[in-house]
Every structure is written in structure tokens, then in C-alpha cells.
Write an enzyme that holds these catalytic residues in place. Structure first.
Site, PDB file in Angstrom:
ATOM      1  CG  HIS A 240      -2.077  -0.830   1.204  1.00 40.11           C
ATOM      2  ND1 HIS A 240      -1.984  -2.199   1.285  1.00 40.11           N
ATOM      3  CD2 HIS A 240      -3.404  -0.541   1.093  1.00 40.11           C
ATOM      4  CE1 HIS A 240      -3.212  -2.719   1.240  1.00 40.11           C
ATOM      5  NE2 HIS A 240      -4.076  -1.732   1.118  1.00 40.11           N
ATOM      6  CG  ASN A 270       4.155  -4.429   2.899  1.00 42.65           C
ATOM      7  OD1 ASN A 270       3.759  -3.313   3.186  1.00 42.65           O
ATOM      8  ND2 ASN A 270       3.329  -5.418   2.610  1.00 42.65           N
TER       9      ASN A 270
END
Length: 365
Positions: A240, A270
Site C-alpha cells: 500500500h 512491507n
């Protein structure tokens, strides 16, 4: 030799009657007990099964969810299914472009049939300019050329538009409920995402359930976008840029899982260092007295490699720029997209512009 005394017939009959009576009584007891024992066993089994089902319900639900996900991933990875999905996307794009062409032709027909305006109806009014042929079909359906629909996500003193990047990036402006995306049809990733965070918005975001339902963005033409198969087996997470945990509505949460908000990100990066950075920014925004604007995006060194059929670019670095509107100051982090990234002190805005070439807040320089 003397013979043993023989038993009398009467004694033999008495013994047989005694044995028969015992068997009859035993059979009667067995017949009486059998239903009771059977019902007790059934009840015990039912209770045990119910308790087992209750105890195993979460595991069974997790197993069903895992099987569903694996089946979907397997189907999406099959060449026939993947080709059918691409064919469907191409048909939808052609249909949207065909509708645009029809509307353009209808407008041209109405304009040519409209009488000229002028004094007493005889003047030669200027004709309306028409769009060049093919221009409507080059514009992705469902998107605009600016961020007018989500201007509240941007600082009033620092608007953003497609002109902020070169045309070679094939830029597209995408508006969502909780963030804006300046997207690149070249890299198939965001160039930058912008979010407006504050205490009130993050309080609502804390109650939202994460959906984890990734999907290709239907607002983009097939030539511009990534799809799920590009990430499968790539070794990269769908990372994201606008964080899911920042979304204050269910619609915004769902929109944050569009692949137009993703980049191929190292899994360790991440899930550890980047997740911590997102949490730290949220903590700051919750303490701030006004709006905090967060700019997030990828950087690509020369020779960056790609993943998937659609050749999604893999970032060499990721950046996060934080702008406190009330205090009129900004700071940033630029982290390598690998498992060894460490979170050090932030850099100044001037250093960020020098490092990245992205001058999102020109009024600060």
C-alpha cells in the site's frame, strides 16, 4: 461294575425351566437397558460433537478461507482464465471508448444541425471547436484530468495536477474517498498518493475492518494497469502507498486495496519497517492540532526490473513525506525497497527535493 445314578426326567425338566427363566429375565433386562444405553450414547456423542464443532469452528472457518483463497489464486494463475480476464477488460475498454465516440458524434451532429446565431438570424456565428479524432478514446474511462473531485485531500497552497510530471509517465488522476493518486500508466504504479490525516479522521479509521480484497482498478484501461496475476509468485508484496489503516470509511478501505494504490514491495520491508513508519506517522497526526498531509510513492533507479505480464515496475526506494499544515513544515524518509532497510531520522524537505526531484510543496522552498 456299578453305574452312576441316572437323573430323573422331572429333575431334568426342572433344570431346563430354571435355565429358560434365567435367559428370559436376562433378555428382558437387556431389552429394557438397550434403549437407555443407546440414547445415552447418542446424547453423549451429540454433546461431544457439538463441543468439538464449537471448539474447532475458528479453525474450520480459517481452513475454508484458506481453501477459497488458494482456489482463487490457482484459477487466476491459469492461462485460460487469465487470458479470459484480459479479454473481458479489453472488451469493456472498447465498449467505453465506443460509447465516447458515439457521444462525440452525437454532439457534432447536434452542433452542425443547430442554426447559426446572429442579428435577425442571419449572422455567421462562430462554430464550436470539436475534439480531435481519437482524443476521447485515449482518455481512460471514469477518470478526470485533475483532482477536482478530491481536492480536500490536497493542501490548498499546493495543488497537484498531471503537469507535475512529464507526459512520458502517462499520468492519470484518480480520486478515492480517503486519498488521491497521481498514477502512472508507464510503471503501472502510483507516482504519489496524498492523504489528509487528522485526529478526527483517524479516530473513525480505528474502527474500520481491514478487507484484504485486492483487485485491478476498473477505472483504468487494460494497457495502463496491473492485475493480480502480475504479483502472484513474484516474491513481492502488494504494498500500500495510501495506508489501509488510515481509511475512515468502508468505501475508502475497499478503495485502498485497488492495485492502482500498490507497488511491488519487499515482504520484510512491507511488514516490518514500513508498517512501523506508517504507525509513527499516524501517531504524529493524532497529536497534531490541524491537518497533516502525507505524500507516499516509489522511486525507480535506472535499470529497474519488472514483474508480471503487464511489466509492473519494481521500486528501488520508497518515500514518505509528511507536511504539517498548521506549523508549515515538512520532513521525509526515503528507504530502500529491501529487507535490510532501517528507519533513521527524517530528512529536511530541501534534502527530499534534492534526493527525489519531487517538489510537491514549492511554497516551502
Amino acid at each position: 461294575m456299578a453305574c452312576p445314578p441316572s437323573r430323573s426326567r422331572s429333575a431334568s425338566r426342572a433344570g431346563k425351566r430354571s435355565n429358560t427363566s434365567r435367559k428370559s429375565s436376562n433378555g428382558l433386562i437387556a431389552r429394557l437397558l438397550r434403549p437407555l444405553v443407546g440414547k445415552a450414547a447418542i446424547a453423549a456423542y451429540s454433546a461431544a460433537a457439538a463441543a468439538g464443532s464449537f471448539a474447532l469452528a475458528p479453525q474450520l472457518e480459517g481452513a475454508r478461507h484458506w481453501a477459497r483463497e488458494k482456489t482463487q489464486h490457482w484459477l487466476q494463475a491459469q492461462p485460460l482464465v487469465r487470458d479470459a480476464a484480459h479479454w473481458q477488460e479489453d472488451q469493456q475498454t472498447r465498449w467505453a471508448n465506443w460509447q465516447d465516440d458515439l457521444l462525440r458524434l452525437a454532439r457534432q451532429s447536434r452542433q452542425s444541425a443547430r442554426p447559426s446565431s446572429g442579428s435577425h438570424g442571419t449572422g455567421g456565428g462562430a462554430s464550436q471547436p470539436t475534439a480531435p479524432k481519437g482524443q476521447a478514446s485515449n482518455k481512460p474511462p471514469g477518470v478526470s484530468d485533475s483532482f477536482a473531485q478530491c481536492a480536500e485531500q490536497l493542501p490548498a497552497s499546493a495543488p497537484l495536477g498531471l503537469a507535475n510530471v512529464g507526459a512520458s509517465w502517462m499520468p492519470v488522476a484518480l480520486c478515492s474517498d480517503g486519498f488521491a493518486v497521481l498514477y502512472s500508466g508507464l510503471s503501472k504504479t502510483p507516482i504519489v498518493t496524498i492523504e489528509r490525516l487528522n485526529r478526527h479522521r483517524l479516530q473513525h479509521a480505528a474502527g474500520q475492518e481491514r478487507t484484504d480484497r485486492f483487485y485491478a482498478d476498473a477505472r483504468l484501461r487494460s494497457a495502463y494497469k496491473a492485475d493480480l496475476s502480475d504479483y502472484q509468485g513474484s516474491g513481492y508484496d502488494r504494498g500500500h502507498m495510501a495506508a489501509a489503516a488510515n481509511q475512515s470509511t468502508q468505501v475508502g478501505m475497499a478503495q485502498s486495496f485497488a492495485l492502482s494504490n500498490m507497488v511491488p514491495q519487499d515482504p520484510t520491508n512491507n511488514r516490518k519497517i514500513w508498517s512501523k513508519l506508517e504507525a509513527d506517522v499516524r501517531k504524529y497526526a493524532q497529536r497534531a492540532s490541524g491537518n497533516v498531509f502525507v505524500y507516499t510513492g516509489p522511486l525507480f533507479d535506472s535499470g529497474a526490473h519488472t514483474i508480471g505480464r503487464n511489466q509492473v515496475w519494481v521500486p528501488s526506494h520508497l518515500y514518505k513525506l509528511v507536511y504539517d499544515e498548521q506549523q508549515q513544515r515538512a520532513w521525509a524518509w526515503v528507504l530502500p525497497n529491501d529487507a535490510n532497510a532501517t528507519l533513521g531520522p527524517p530528512m529536511s524537505y530541501a534534502s527530499f527535493v534534492e534526493r527525489t526531484g519531487r517538489n510537491f510543496l514549492p511554497h516551502l522552498r
